[in-house]
Motif scaffolding. Structure first.
Motif, PDB file in Angstrom:
ATOM      1  N   ARG A   1     -13.496   0.606 -28.147  1.00 33.01           N
ATOM      2  CA  ARG A   1     -13.628  -0.284 -29.306  1.00 33.01           C
ATOM      3  C   ARG A   1     -12.833   0.297 -30.482  1.00 33.01           C
ATOM      4  O   ARG A   1     -12.623   1.505 -30.578  1.00 33.01           O
ATOM      5  CB  ARG A   1     -15.099  -0.438 -29.683  1.00 33.01           C
ATOM      6  CG  ARG A   1     -15.932  -0.997 -28.538  1.00 33.01           C
ATOM      7  CD  ARG A   1     -17.430  -0.945 -28.820  1.00 33.01           C
ATOM      8  NE  ARG A   1     -17.811  -1.830 -29.917  1.00 33.01           N
ATOM      9  CZ  ARG A   1     -19.090  -1.973 -30.317  1.00 33.01           C
ATOM     10  NH1 ARG A   1     -20.044  -1.252 -29.705  1.00 33.01           N
ATOM     11  NH2 ARG A   1     -19.377  -2.798 -31.297  1.00 33.01           N
ATOM     12  N   ASP A   2     -12.377  -0.646 -31.343  1.00 28.50           N
ATOM     13  CA  ASP A   2     -11.678  -0.182 -32.540  1.00 28.50           C
ATOM     14  C   ASP A   2     -12.689   0.000 -33.658  1.00 28.50           C
ATOM     15  O   ASP A   2     -13.894  -0.163 -33.463  1.00 28.50           O
ATOM     16  CB  ASP A   2     -10.564  -1.159 -32.922  1.00 28.50           C
ATOM     17  CG  ASP A   2     -11.101  -2.575 -33.184  1.00 28.50           C
ATOM     18  OD1 ASP A   2     -12.350  -2.702 -33.335  1.00 28.50           O
ATOM     19  OD2 ASP A   2     -10.321  -3.525 -33.196  1.00 28.50           O
ATOM     20  N   ARG A   3     -12.150   0.297 -34.847  1.00 24.37           N
ATOM     21  CA  ARG A   3     -13.059   0.600 -35.961  1.00 24.37           C
ATOM     22  C   ARG A   3     -13.853  -0.614 -36.404  1.00 24.37           C
ATOM     23  O   ARG A   3     -14.895  -0.471 -37.055  1.00 24.37           O
ATOM     24  CB  ARG A   3     -12.261   1.166 -37.143  1.00 24.37           C
ATOM     25  CG  ARG A   3     -11.220   0.204 -37.699  1.00 24.37           C
ATOM     26  CD  ARG A   3     -10.690   0.688 -39.038  1.00 24.37           C
ATOM     27  NE  ARG A   3     -10.335   2.078 -39.049  1.00 24.37           N
ATOM     28  CZ  ARG A   3      -9.115   2.535 -38.782  1.00 24.37           C
ATOM     29  NH1 ARG A   3      -8.144   1.701 -38.402  1.00 24.37           N
ATOM     30  NH2 ARG A   3      -8.855   3.806 -38.862  1.00 24.37           N
ATOM     31  N   ASP A   4     -13.356  -1.798 -36.050  1.00 26.20           N
ATOM     32  CA  ASP A   4     -14.081  -3.019 -36.415  1.00 26.20           C
ATOM     33  C   ASP A   4     -15.119  -3.417 -35.367  1.00 26.20           C
ATOM     34  O   ASP A   4     -15.797  -4.442 -35.521  1.00 26.20           O
ATOM     35  CB  ASP A   4     -13.083  -4.176 -36.612  1.00 26.20           C
ATOM     36  CG  ASP A   4     -12.143  -3.904 -37.780  1.00 26.20           C
ATOM     37  OD1 ASP A   4     -12.606  -3.244 -38.752  1.00 26.20           O
ATOM     38  OD2 ASP A   4     -10.986  -4.300 -37.689  1.00 26.20           O
TER      39      ASP A   4
ATOM     40  N   LEU B   1     -21.361   2.418 -34.099  1.00 27.62           N
ATOM     41  CA  LEU B   1     -20.142   3.173 -33.790  1.00 27.62           C
ATOM     42  C   LEU B   1     -20.213   4.509 -34.525  1.00 27.62           C
ATOM     43  O   LEU B   1     -19.558   4.730 -35.559  1.00 27.62           O
ATOM     44  CB  LEU B   1     -18.891   2.381 -34.211  1.00 27.62           C
ATOM     45  CG  LEU B   1     -18.602   1.106 -33.407  1.00 27.62           C
ATOM     46  CD1 LEU B   1     -17.395   0.368 -33.986  1.00 27.62           C
ATOM     47  CD2 LEU B   1     -18.341   1.457 -31.958  1.00 27.62           C
TER      48      LEU B   1
ATOM     49  N   GLY C   1     -15.530   9.311 -30.744  1.00 27.01           N
ATOM     50  CA  GLY C   1     -14.513   8.659 -31.570  1.00 27.01           C
ATOM     51  C   GLY C   1     -13.418   9.616 -32.000  1.00 27.01           C
ATOM     52  O   GLY C   1     -13.613  10.845 -32.025  1.00 27.01           O
TER      53      GLY C   1
ATOM     54  N   ASP D   1      -9.819   9.978 -36.951  1.00 28.58           N
ATOM     55  CA  ASP D   1      -9.561   9.010 -38.009  1.00 28.58           C
ATOM     56  C   ASP D   1     -10.423   7.769 -37.896  1.00 28.58           C
ATOM     57  O   ASP D   1     -10.330   6.841 -38.719  1.00 28.58           O
ATOM     58  CB  ASP D   1      -8.081   8.616 -38.020  1.00 28.58           C
ATOM     59  CG  ASP D   1      -7.645   8.015 -36.699  1.00 28.58           C
ATOM     60  OD1 ASP D   1      -8.511   7.931 -35.764  1.00 28.58           O
ATOM     61  OD2 ASP D   1      -6.472   7.644 -36.563  1.00 28.58           O
ATOM     62  N   GLY D   2     -11.246   7.668 -36.840  1.00 27.71           N
ATOM     63  CA  GLY D   2     -12.147   6.541 -36.693  1.00 27.71           C
ATOM     64  C   GLY D   2     -11.481   5.281 -36.214  1.00 27.71           C
ATOM     65  O   GLY D   2     -12.052   4.182 -36.333  1.00 27.71           O
ATOM     66  N   SER D   3     -10.255   5.381 -35.689  1.00 29.16           N
ATOM     67  CA  SER D   3      -9.566   4.169 -35.234  1.00 29.16           C
ATOM     68  C   SER D   3      -9.973   3.752 -33.836  1.00 29.16           C
ATOM     69  O   SER D   3      -9.863   2.574 -33.467  1.00 29.16           O
ATOM     70  CB  SER D   3      -8.042   4.403 -35.290  1.00 29.16           C
ATOM     71  OG  SER D   3      -7.694   5.499 -34.437  1.00 29.16           O
TER      72      SER D   3
ATOM     73  N   TYR E   1     -12.956   4.237 -30.556  1.00 29.68           N
ATOM     74  CA  TYR E   1     -14.262   4.719 -30.080  1.00 29.68           C
ATOM     75  C   TYR E   1     -14.411   4.401 -28.601  1.00 29.68           C
ATOM     76  O   TYR E   1     -14.036   3.309 -28.167  1.00 29.68           O
ATOM     77  CB  TYR E   1     -15.414   4.060 -30.861  1.00 29.68           C
ATOM     78  CG  TYR E   1     -15.479   4.475 -32.301  1.00 29.68           C
ATOM     79  CD1 TYR E   1     -16.166   5.629 -32.679  1.00 29.68           C
ATOM     80  CD2 TYR E   1     -14.832   3.715 -33.293  1.00 29.68           C
ATOM     81  CE1 TYR E   1     -16.224   6.001 -34.013  1.00 29.68           C
ATOM     82  CE2 TYR E   1     -14.895   4.094 -34.619  1.00 29.68           C
ATOM     83  CZ  TYR E   1     -15.590   5.230 -34.971  1.00 29.68           C
ATOM     84  OH  TYR E   1     -15.642   5.611 -36.272  1.00 29.68           O
TER      85      TYR E   1
END
Length: 438
Positions: A89-92, A109, A125, A128-130, A132
């Motif tokens: 998954r991405d940060r969103d 997340l 993750g 940079d949290g981009s 996960y």
């Protein structure tokens, strides 16, 4: 172990219950520890898988889309597991890749473990949290592993518990065998067997009991010996004055005028009856004192011959007794000779008194015992059934006290023998037969 109060039964049940309880407590603790260990192992595997996948996905994404993650088209590797599923998954929170779980996991997340009702999830993750990566392990898998491990521990107990019951019963019986031996030794003790119990073969815990029993037996033996001695002395002391009175009466009968002779004859008969009654009562007293059993084996044939000779010298038994001893007969029993003499004398006297004058009385001797037969009239069955009771006499006009067969029955019971009465006698149409099996 049929008796519910048996020590063996109670010990076996108690020990088996305690051992089984400890085993089940140990099984519960083992399952509890195993659950913690399984949780650590599975969590470690899920965490390691998530971190490895994160590295792979991050490398692939950087190489294929250097400007960012938009429109990335990487194919993530399969986990080849039916229990683990993952999502990238991405940060969103959008799912970029998945392994059979298109819907996002309902967990935040954030790096670390989370749990849903059906899965244990680890989230890894990038710095940079981009990106996960979330790897989920089914709780059902962990429960199944725990159940299989617990079953593997339980199944041996199902075999060990019955085996332990048998082992405990065997050990308890072996340990308590001296108690059973002491019990059996005590059960054999009666007035005829007062030999002390051997303490040397008993464990230390039971020796005090055996010593107390031996002291009690010694006191009992001394009391019985005193009672027997008193009975014997009493018999002697009673016979002497009665015999003296009888002799004086007989002398008086010859000296008084004829008019007084019927009365002196009546006194003489009364004294004779009193003498016989006193003798029978003393014999009954000795029988009640249980004098029959001896600690040693005795040959009874010489006793038989002495009693026969004594009766043959009397007016009652002169030329009337016929003895038949089976060839090879050995009559050795743990019986006191005086008790056997009382039995034999009572049987022969009864046979002589209650048969026609001058008729023959037969005495048959074989290894099984003795049998006395006379030629009296047939005695009815209902009368025979009561002849061993005290002071009960059959349909006869002969003198007697009604104690002879009662004394015989009492002594034969102490000898652990059997008294059989039949009329008519065996092989005859009349007569009375008494058999004593020793």
């Amino acid at each position: 172990m049929s008796d519910k109060r048996s020590m063996t039964r109670r010990l076996a049940i108690a020990l088996t219950s305690v051992v089984a309880l400890f085993w089940f407590v140990a099984l519960g603790l083992g399952v509890y520890v195993m659950q913690d260990e399984f949780t650590e192992i599975f969590d470690s595997g899920v965490q390691e898988t998530a971190e490895r996948l994160l590295q792979i996905v991050a490398n692939e994404t950087t190489r294929d889309a250097p400007s960012g993650l938009a429109q990335a088209s990487v194919t993530a590797p399969a986990l080849n597991s039916q229990f683990l599923t993952y999502q990238v998954r991405d940060r969103d929170g959008r799912v970029l890749f998945d392994d059979g779980a298109p819907e996002p996991f309902a967990v935040p997340l954030a790096t670390g473990f989370s749990q849903t009702p059906t899965h244990r999830i680890y989230t890894a993750g990038t710095t940079d949290g981009s990106l996960y990566v979330q790897v989920a392990d089914a709780i059902e898998h962990r429960t199944e592993a725990l159940m299989e491990g617990g079953t593997a521990l339980l199944l041996p107990l199902l075999v060990l518990i019955p085996g332990s019951i048998l082992a405990i019963v065997f050990v308890v019986r072996s340990t308590l065998s001296p108690v059973s031996q002491l019990r059996d030794d005590i059960l054999t003790k009666d007035s005829g067997n007062l030999a002390p119990i051997d303490e040397a073969t008993l464990p230390r815990e039971l020796r005090a009991i055996a010593r107390s029993v031996n002291l009690l037996l010694a006191r009992l033996k001394a009391g019985l010996e005193a009672e027997r001695e008193f009975t014997s002395n009493s018999a002697h002391e009673l016979r002497t004055p009665i015999a003296g009175a009888l002799a004086q009466t007989q002398r008086l009968a010859r000296e008084v005028p004829p008019a007084y002779q019927p009365r002196t004859a009546q006194i003489e008969r009364a004294l004779v009856h009193l003498s016989r009654l006193a003798e029978k009562l003393l014999q009954m007293s000795r029988a009640e004192a249980e004098i029959a059993i001896s600690d040693e084996q005795h040959d009874l044939l010489p006793v038989l011959m002495v009693v026969m000779q004594d009766l043959e010298r009397s007016a009652l038994g002169a030329n009337r007794l016929n003895v038949q001893v089976a060839k090879g007969t050995v009559l050795e029993r743990p019986i006191r000779v005086d008790a056997f003499a009382i039995v034999l004398r009572n049987l022969l006297e009864n046979a002589l008194i209650h048969s026609p004058p001058g008729s023959r009385v037969d005495l048959h001797v074989d290894p099984m015992g003795i049998r006395v037969t006379n030629e009296s009239a047939v005695v009815a069955e209902d009368v025979r059934a009561n002849l061993t009771k005290r002071f009960v006499r059959g349909p006869t006009e002969a003198s007697g006290s009604g104690l002879g067969l009662a004394i015989v029955e009492r002594l034969v019971a102490q000898m652990q023998g059997q008294l059989l009465i039949a009329s008519p006698a065996r092989g005859k149409t009349q007569g009375f037969e008494v058999e004593v099996r020793l």
